[in-house]
Design a protein around this motif. Structure first.
Motif, PDB file in Angstrom:
ATOM      1  N   GLN A  13      12.028  38.733 -34.227  1.00 22.68           N
ATOM      2  CA  GLN A  13      13.709  39.241 -34.322  1.00 22.68           C
ATOM      3  C   GLN A  13      14.250  40.159 -35.253  1.00 22.68           C
ATOM      4  O   GLN A  13      15.148  41.321 -35.689  1.00 22.68           O
ATOM      5  N   LEU A  14      13.122  40.881 -36.591  1.00 19.53           N
ATOM      6  CA  LEU A  14      13.343  41.708 -37.563  1.00 19.53           C
ATOM      7  C   LEU A  14      13.382  42.686 -36.880  1.00 19.53           C
ATOM      8  O   LEU A  14      13.738  43.470 -37.127  1.00 19.53           O
ATOM      9  N   ALA A  15      11.646  43.389 -35.478  1.00 19.43           N
ATOM     10  CA  ALA A  15      12.070  44.399 -35.414  1.00 19.43           C
ATOM     11  C   ALA A  15      13.113  44.674 -34.345  1.00 19.43           C
ATOM     12  O   ALA A  15      13.638  46.107 -34.474  1.00 19.43           O
ATOM     13  N   GLU A  16      13.674  44.026 -33.165  1.00 24.50           N
ATOM     14  CA  GLU A  16      14.556  43.556 -32.445  1.00 24.50           C
ATOM     15  C   GLU A  16      15.738  44.165 -33.209  1.00 24.50           C
ATOM     16  O   GLU A  16      16.520  45.140 -32.899  1.00 24.50           O
ATOM     17  N   GLN A  17      16.637  43.570 -34.172  1.00 29.22           N
ATOM     18  CA  GLN A  17      17.709  43.458 -34.950  1.00 29.22           C
ATOM     19  C   GLN A  17      17.350  45.602 -35.732  1.00 29.22           C
ATOM     20  O   GLN A  17      18.423  46.116 -36.075  1.00 29.22           O
ATOM     21  N   LEU A  18      16.252  45.622 -36.219  1.00 25.54           N
ATOM     22  CA  LEU A  18      15.792  46.741 -36.490  1.00 25.54           C
ATOM     23  C   LEU A  18      16.858  48.248 -35.419  1.00 25.54           C
ATOM     24  O   LEU A  18      16.981  49.573 -36.332  1.00 25.54           O
ATOM     25  N   VAL A  19      16.296  47.947 -34.344  1.00 27.19           N
ATOM     26  CA  VAL A  19      16.836  48.673 -33.121  1.00 27.19           C
ATOM     27  C   VAL A  19      17.712  48.800 -32.598  1.00 27.19           C
ATOM     28  O   VAL A  19      18.330  49.802 -33.071  1.00 27.19           O
ATOM     29  N   SER A  20      18.818  47.540 -32.909  1.00 25.64           N
ATOM     30  CA  SER A  20      19.285  47.353 -32.423  1.00 25.64           C
ATOM     31  C   SER A  20      20.293  48.214 -33.766  1.00 25.64           C
ATOM     32  O   SER A  20      21.994  49.021 -33.099  1.00 25.64           O
ATOM     33  N   LEU A  21      20.265  48.129 -34.940  1.00 27.82           N
ATOM     34  CA  LEU A  21      21.095  48.686 -36.256  1.00 27.82           C
ATOM     35  C   LEU A  21      20.981  50.514 -36.095  1.00 27.82           C
ATOM     36  O   LEU A  21      21.372  51.211 -36.423  1.00 27.82           O
ATOM     37  N   LYS A  22      19.598  51.142 -36.001  1.00 31.35           N
ATOM     38  CA  LYS A  22      19.353  51.795 -35.549  1.00 31.35           C
ATOM     39  C   LYS A  22      20.133  53.252 -34.511  1.00 31.35           C
ATOM     40  O   LYS A  22      20.280  53.898 -35.068  1.00 31.35           O
ATOM     41  N   LYS A  23      20.376  51.941 -33.719  1.00 33.33           N
ATOM     42  CA  LYS A  23      21.032  52.974 -32.673  1.00 33.33           C
ATOM     43  C   LYS A  23      22.379  53.090 -33.646  1.00 33.33           C
ATOM     44  O   LYS A  23      23.313  53.878 -32.988  1.00 33.33           O
ATOM     45  N   GLU A  24      23.178  51.936 -33.859  1.00 39.98           N
ATOM     46  CA  GLU A  24      24.578  51.935 -34.454  1.00 39.98           C
ATOM     47  C   GLU A  24      24.618  52.680 -35.419  1.00 39.98           C
ATOM     48  O   GLU A  24      25.628  53.166 -35.692  1.00 39.98           O
ATOM     49  N   GLN A  25      23.520  52.777 -35.829  1.00 38.04           N
ATOM     50  CA  GLN A  25      23.464  53.510 -36.907  1.00 38.04           C
ATOM     51  C   GLN A  25      23.897  55.128 -36.576  1.00 38.04           C
ATOM     52  O   GLN A  25      24.643  56.421 -36.769  1.00 38.04           O
ATOM     53  N   PHE A  26      23.129  55.836 -35.772  1.00 37.95           N
ATOM     54  CA  PHE A  26      23.314  56.471 -33.964  1.00 37.95           C
ATOM     55  C   PHE A  26      24.657  57.360 -34.089  1.00 37.95           C
ATOM     56  O   PHE A  26      25.186  58.032 -34.368  1.00 37.95           O
ATOM     57  N   ASN A  27      25.302  56.344 -33.421  1.00 37.66           N
ATOM     58  CA  ASN A  27      26.603  56.052 -33.551  1.00 37.66           C
ATOM     59  C   ASN A  27      27.349  56.301 -33.621  1.00 37.66           C
ATOM     60  O   ASN A  27      28.741  57.525 -34.041  1.00 37.66           O
ATOM     61  N   LEU A  28      27.034  55.332 -35.571  1.00 42.07           N
ATOM     62  CA  LEU A  28      27.866  56.141 -35.876  1.00 42.07           C
ATOM     63  C   LEU A  28      28.122  57.670 -36.648  1.00 42.07           C
ATOM     64  O   LEU A  28      28.897  58.280 -37.287  1.00 42.07           O
ATOM     65  N   ARG A  29      26.502  57.929 -37.021  1.00 44.01           N
ATOM     66  CA  ARG A  29      27.105  59.576 -37.585  1.00 44.01           C
ATOM     67  C   ARG A  29      27.388  59.990 -36.270  1.00 44.01           C
ATOM     68  O   ARG A  29      27.705  61.381 -36.925  1.00 44.01           O
ATOM     69  N   PHE A  30      27.077  59.718 -35.341  1.00 42.52           N
ATOM     70  CA  PHE A  30      27.991  61.156 -34.050  1.00 42.52           C
ATOM     71  C   PHE A  30      29.385  60.921 -34.039  1.00 42.52           C
ATOM     72  O   PHE A  30      29.390  62.032 -33.412  1.00 42.52           O
ATOM     73  N   GLN A  31      30.321  59.482 -34.397  1.00 40.08           N
ATOM     74  CA  GLN A  31      31.369  59.457 -34.060  1.00 40.08           C
ATOM     75  C   GLN A  31      31.981  59.724 -35.567  1.00 40.08           C
ATOM     76  O   GLN A  31      32.832  60.833 -35.963  1.00 40.08           O
ATOM     77  N   ALA A  32      31.540  60.095 -36.214  1.00 41.68           N
ATOM     78  CA  ALA A  32      31.484  61.013 -37.789  1.00 41.68           C
ATOM     79  C   ALA A  32      31.846  62.187 -37.854  1.00 41.68           C
ATOM     80  O   ALA A  32      32.117  63.009 -37.872  1.00 41.68           O
ATOM     81  N   ALA A  33      30.469  62.590 -37.170  1.00 38.56           N
ATOM     82  CA  ALA A  33      30.655  64.534 -37.229  1.00 38.56           C
ATOM     83  C   ALA A  33      31.454  64.809 -35.911  1.00 38.56           C
ATOM     84  O   ALA A  33      32.059  65.725 -36.397  1.00 38.56           O
TER      85      ALA A  33
END
Length: 64
Positions: A13-33
């Motif tokens: 579950q932790l690994a799955e949540q980690l992948v989800s959060l990394k995708k969200e982080q990428f999307n947030l960085r993209f939106q910020a840029a």
């Protein structure tokens, strides 16, 4: 996400949540840029959640 919630999860579950959060982080960085980000505080929250999950994963792997 609270640390108690993270500690209660299984490693899968932790690994799955980690992948989800990394995708969200990428999307947030993209939106910020591109200047489209609405919830700027979410960037810091996601970073801290990723760190929490990685810490708990490391401790669980060390105990196994």
């Amino acid at each position: 996400m609270k640390i108690d919630d993270v500690r209660g999860m299984t490693p899968d579950q932790l690994a799955e949540q980690l992948v989800s959060l990394k995708k969200e982080q990428f999307n947030l960085r993209f939106q910020a840029a591109t200047g489209q980000i609405e919830k700027t505080h979410r960037v810091g929250e996601v970073r801290k959640d990723i760190a929490r999950i990685q810490t708990v994963l490391r401790t669980k792997q060390a105990q196994a």
